[in-house]
Design an enzyme around this catalytic site. Structure first.
Site, PDB file in Angstrom:
ATOM      1  N   GLY A  13     -15.619  37.180  -9.246  1.00 57.09           N
ATOM      2  CA  GLY A  13     -16.465  38.013  -8.673  1.00 57.09           C
ATOM      3  C   GLY A  13     -15.770  38.623  -7.378  1.00 57.09           C
ATOM      4  CE1 TYR A 137     -28.906  35.023  -6.174  1.00 53.65           C
ATOM      5  CE2 TYR A 137     -30.000  36.202  -4.552  1.00 53.65           C
ATOM      6  CZ  TYR A 137     -28.860  35.665  -5.109  1.00 53.65           C
ATOM      7  OH  TYR A 137     -27.840  35.694  -4.343  1.00 53.65           O
TER       8      TYR A 137
END
Length: 305
Positions: A13, A137
Site C-alpha cells: 500500500g 470503517y
C-alpha cells in the site's frame, strides 16, 4: 540510527511502499513488506509464524525488529456493506499481529485513522479525546486500536489522515489528476476539513518512532497523531492539486456534503493535533501544502497517472 529490521504487513500500500523506499538506502536496515497475498493478517497461524521467523532472522543479523501494521480494509463506502470483511482485517487482524508481537517480544506500531472521531470538534483532536466513529470503517479501526492496546504487546497506535502517494493504489490526488484531464469543471466538498498527508513524510515519522520503540526508548504515550500540519477542506486540497498540475484551480467548484452524498458518513472536521507527536520529541511533519509540492517534485509523473 538504530540497526532496524522492519516488517510491514500491508506493505504494497501507500505507506508500506514509502517505508520500503525510505529504507532502500540504509544498508544497516532490513525491510520486509508483504502484501495481503503474501501475509494475510486474518490468518492467525500464518501471522504467528511470520513474526516468529522475522524476529529470529532480525536478531541473528544483530538487528532490532519492529512491526509496522499498514494493513487495513480502507474502502470506506464498501465497508458499509462488507462489515464482516472490514472487521476481520481491521479488528481480528490487528489483534493477531499484537498477540504475535507480544509473544515474540517485538514492538508494534499500528496505523489508524482520523475516522475514529465523530467530526463534531471545534479544535484539532488530541489522542485522549473521546472517539465517536460514524462509519463501519471508523468503528472497526477504533476496535482494532483497542485490541492492540489491550494485548500487552509493546505497542503504539499512530493515527493519520488523508494519505496519498505515488504508489500503492488510488488516492485523492491521483483522482483529481485524472478528473482534471477529463472534465472542464468539477465540484468537491468544502465542508469536510482534515489534514492531507504525504505518505513519504508519514513513513519518515513512523520510522523515527520505530527506531525509538526498537531501542526501548519509545514515548510514554501509546496513542499518537502524525499528519502533515495545517488543515484543508477537500475543495482546498483539490485546488492545490490543480495548481501543482499547472491547471486553473478556478475549475474546481465548492459543494456541500448534502450535494455529494456517500454511503458512509464522513467526519466534518477531523484535523488531528500534532502536539502529542511534538511532546514525545518526535520530528513534526511539514505543512501539508509544502508536502504536496514536494510530492509532485519527487513523483509528479506517477501522481499524474
Amino acid at each position: 540510527m538504530e540497526r532496524l529490521a522492519v516488517l510491514v504487513p500491508g506493505g504494497r500500500g501507500q505507506l508500506g511502499s514509502e517505508i520500503v523506499r525510505a529504507l532502500a538506502g540504509r544498508p544497516e536496515s532490513l525491510v520486509h513488506a508483504p502484501g495481503s497475498a503474501e501475509l494475510d493478517i486474518t490468518d492467525r497461524e500464518a501471522v504467528a509464524d511470520a513474526i516468529e521467523s522475522f524476529g529470529s532472522t532480525a536478531r541473528d543479523a544483530d538487528l532490532r525488529p519492529v512491526v509496522v501494521n499498514a494493513a487495513a480494509y480502507t474502502a470506506v463506502d464498501a465497508a458499509e456493506e462488507n462489515e464482516k470483511r472490514a472487521r476481520a482485517v481491521n479488528v481480528d487482524g490487528a489483534a493477531a499481529l499484537a498477540a504475535a508481537c507480544r509473544s515474540c517480544r517485538i514492538p508494534l506500531l499500528h496505523v489508524s485513522t482520523d475516522y475514529v472521531f465523530s467530526g463534531d470538534a471545534r479544535r484539532p483532536y488530541e489522542p485522549e479525546d473521546e472517539p465517536g466513529p460514524r462509519s463501519v470503517y471508523g468503528r472497526t479501526k477504533l476496535e482494532g486500536e483497542r485490541a492492540v492496546l489491550a494485548s500487552e504487546a509493546r505497542a503504539w497506535v499512530v493515527r493519520t489522515s488523508g494519505v496519498y502517494a505515488a504508489g500503492g493504489g488510488g488516492n485523492f490526488v491521483k483522482t483529481m489528476a485524472r478528473l482534471e484531464a477529463e472534465r472542464p469543471e468539477l465540484s468537491v466538498v468544502d465542508d469536510q476539513i482534515g489534514a492531507p498527508t504525504w505518505a513519504a513524510d508519514l513513513a519518515a515519522g513512523v520510522l523515527e518512532l520505530a527506531g525509538r520503540a526498537a531501542s526501548r526508548q519509545g514515548p510514554e504515550r501509546r496513542v499518537l497523531h502524525c499528519t502533515n500540519s495545517g488543515r484543508a477542506s477537500w475543495f482546498e486540497f483539490a485546488r492545490a492539486v490543480f495548481e501543482e498540475l499547472g491547471a486553473d484551480p478556478e475549475r474546481v467548484k465548492p459543494c456541500s456534503t448534502e450535494q455529494f452524498p456517500r454511503p458512509a458518513p464522513r467526519p466534518a472536521f477531523s484535523v488531528l493535533s500534532g502536539e502529542s507527536w511534538r511532546a514525545s520529541d518526535l520530528t513534526p511533519l511539514r505543512p501539508w501544502r509544502e508536502a504536496l509540492a514536494a510530492a509532485f517534485a519527487a513523483d509528479g509523473a506517477a501522481l499524474r497517472g
